[in-house]
Design a protein around this motif. Sequence first.
Motif, short mmCIF file in Angstrom:
data_model
loop_
_atom_site.label_atom_id
_atom_site.label_comp_id
_atom_site.label_asym_id
_atom_site.label_seq_id
_atom_site.Cartn_x
_atom_site.Cartn_y
_atom_site.Cartn_z
N VAL A 184 -4.15 2.96 -6.89
CA VAL A 184 -4.18 4.03 -6.37
C VAL A 184 -5.57 4.27 -5.41
CG1 VAL A 184 -3.62 6.67 -6.52
CG2 VAL A 184 -2.27 5.12 -7.62
N THR A 203 0.21 4.89 -1.98
CA THR A 203 0.03 5.99 -1.22
C THR A 203 0.95 7.20 -1.75
OG1 THR A 203 -0.39 4.83 0.80
CG2 THR A 203 0.18 7.02 1.26
N GLN A 262 -3.95 19.18 5.19
CA GLN A 262 -4.55 18.04 5.78
C GLN A 262 -4.18 16.71 5.10
OE1 GLN A 262 -7.10 17.42 7.85
NE2 GLN A 262 -8.10 15.72 7.03
N TRP A 263 -4.07 16.63 3.74
CA TRP A 263 -3.46 15.36 3.42
C TRP A 263 -2.15 15.07 3.59
CZ3 TRP A 263 -5.23 12.20 -1.06
CH2 TRP A 263 -6.45 12.11 -1.30
N LEU A 307 -2.63 12.99 6.66
CA LEU A 307 -3.18 11.60 6.52
C LEU A 307 -2.05 10.79 6.44
CD1 LEU A 307 -6.32 12.27 4.35
CD2 LEU A 307 -6.12 11.27 6.68
N LEU A 308 -1.12 11.38 5.45
CA LEU A 308 0.08 10.63 4.88
C LEU A 308 1.10 10.21 5.93
CD1 LEU A 308 1.17 10.05 1.73
CD2 LEU A 308 2.95 11.82 2.54
N GLU A 333 0.50 10.10 9.08
CA GLU A 333 -0.32 8.92 10.07
C GLU A 333 0.08 7.53 9.47
OE1 GLU A 333 -4.47 8.99 11.04
OE2 GLU A 333 -3.99 11.08 11.44
N LYS A 334 -0.06 7.65 7.97
CA LYS A 334 -0.37 6.31 7.35
C LYS A 334 1.35 5.69 7.27
CE LYS A 334 -2.43 3.17 5.24
NZ LYS A 334 -3.21 2.28 5.93
N LYS A 393 -10.64 7.56 7.45
CA LYS A 393 -10.67 9.27 8.06
C LYS A 393 -12.03 9.54 8.29
CE LYS A 393 -8.29 12.69 9.40
NZ LYS A 393 -7.47 12.27 10.50
N GLY A 396 0.71 -1.36 0.27
CA GLY A 396 0.00 0.04 -0.02
C GLY A 396 0.89 1.24 -0.01
N VAL A 397 2.02 1.27 0.37
CA VAL A 397 2.79 2.41 0.71
C VAL A 397 3.25 2.84 -0.78
CG1 VAL A 397 5.23 3.34 1.19
CG2 VAL A 397 3.89 1.95 3.01
N LEU A 431 -8.12 4.73 2.80
CA LEU A 431 -7.67 5.91 3.77
C LEU A 431 -8.69 6.77 4.23
CD1 LEU A 431 -4.19 6.97 2.52
CD2 LEU A 431 -4.57 5.72 4.43
N MET A 478 -7.00 14.89 -6.41
CA MET A 478 -6.17 13.61 -6.80
C MET A 478 -7.06 12.82 -8.03
SD MET A 478 -5.78 10.03 -4.71
CE MET A 478 -7.51 9.30 -5.17
N GLU A 526 -11.45 19.49 3.55
CA GLU A 526 -10.17 19.65 2.66
C GLU A 526 -9.87 18.04 2.32
OE1 GLU A 526 -10.56 21.11 5.57
OE2 GLU A 526 -10.43 23.10 4.84
N GLN A 541 -6.35 2.09 -2.59
CA GLN A 541 -5.49 2.53 -1.50
C GLN A 541 -6.10 3.57 -0.59
OE1 GLN A 541 -3.40 1.06 0.26
NE2 GLN A 541 -2.42 2.73 1.33
N TRP A 542 -6.12 4.85 -1.62
CA TRP A 542 -6.51 5.97 -0.92
C TRP A 542 -8.07 5.95 -0.70
CZ3 TRP A 542 -4.23 10.17 1.04
CH2 TRP A 542 -2.99 10.06 0.84
N GLY A 551 -0.58 8.14 -5.10
CA GLY A 551 -1.76 9.12 -4.90
C GLY A 551 -1.43 10.54 -4.58
#
Lengths: 205, 205
Positions: free
Chosen positions: B192, A165, A195-196, A199-200, A202-203, B203, A161-162, B199, B172, B164, B195-196, A168
Amino acid sequence: MGVVSMTETGPVVERGPKQDRSRVTRQRLLEAAVACLAEHGWAGSTVSVVAERAGVSRGAAQHHFRTREDLFTAAVEYVAEERSLALRALFPEGTADRRAVVAAVVDLFTGPLFRAALHLWVAASNEEQLRSRVTELEARVGRETHRIAVDLLRADETVPGVRETVQGLLDMARGLGLANLLTDDTGRRDKVVAQWAALLDEKLG
Amino acid sequence: MGVVSMTETGPVVERGPKQDRSRVTRQRLLEAAVACLAEHGWAGSTVSVVAERAGVSRGAAQHHFRTREDLFTAAVEYVAEERSLALRALFPEGTADRRAVVAAVVDLFTGPLFRAALHLWVAASNEEQLRSRVTELEARVGRETHRIAVDLLRADETVPGVRETVQGLLDMARGLGLANLLTDDTGRRDKVVAQWAALLDEKLG
């Protein structure tokens, strides 16, 4: 990527003054080409217009770049490499601050380079002689940007998944660049990026 | 948004056959204009080319749309509204499956409509007479797409960061549309998006 132009931007070793002049001329043409494409679009960008902007004769320009396609694809590749080097140079020792990295990556997509590349991509979608060259160029530049993002974000792509991520994030950066085309989108963009990036962060853990 | 064309696509009440014919002609011109823009770009898209594609006389086309700018901005707005209605219609009762919603939203940005809009946006960045109209159009279409995404994702925008998060998803999606311009990017895009979407689902809770 881009071995030829990496050499061009590297240190000049054992070169005569004539080669230096030629290198400087080439560089000026490449930078003028990106500025021209960003301002006037593909239809308004010819070798003559770029030569004039760079203060170089049309003959000298054609000595360096045989065709219009050669000039503009080389220009976007050259400036993309310059921007990539500058991005890495922002974090020479790495950084723990992933939000700063995300902001810097997004910045790659909001200046004249993105605007120039966008004009080239869109022109290539309707012009056969550009299409395959721009497709190749996009793949090379895209791979390099992905590699830099992975390094700077300390993203471990062996974790499922990385990879997606990070991809994206780069897609979002590209979309933010597009949203900035007609109006100054800075205010909204900063909030979305904050914001993103959180999220990133954290992930990626 | 777009009261005029919403009426056009709504039920025909107390209209004579002449008005029906006029409405059908208008609709054919709008659809042909988007297809033309997607295939040939702004430079290759004129009122004449669209009229011929729609099987309508040039005079009739000019009766409906006085200028090239009128025709193409109306066309992108009309098809965007059609696509928005179709997106809502996919989930008439709402859905618990946010991943399906994300996939459907991203689909908005990968077809001929996105391609046509992209050509119009990019042309507007260099043409004064298009710029303000396309900027307005982009704002209207963008607001509507955001509203649909918020509804379908059951996103509570009173929670800090949620607005946001949804905006970033749409950025994206726009970037994924751009990545699909020169090559079929479906395989990468699906991963992609999966995965998102996961996420995002986490969230939004």
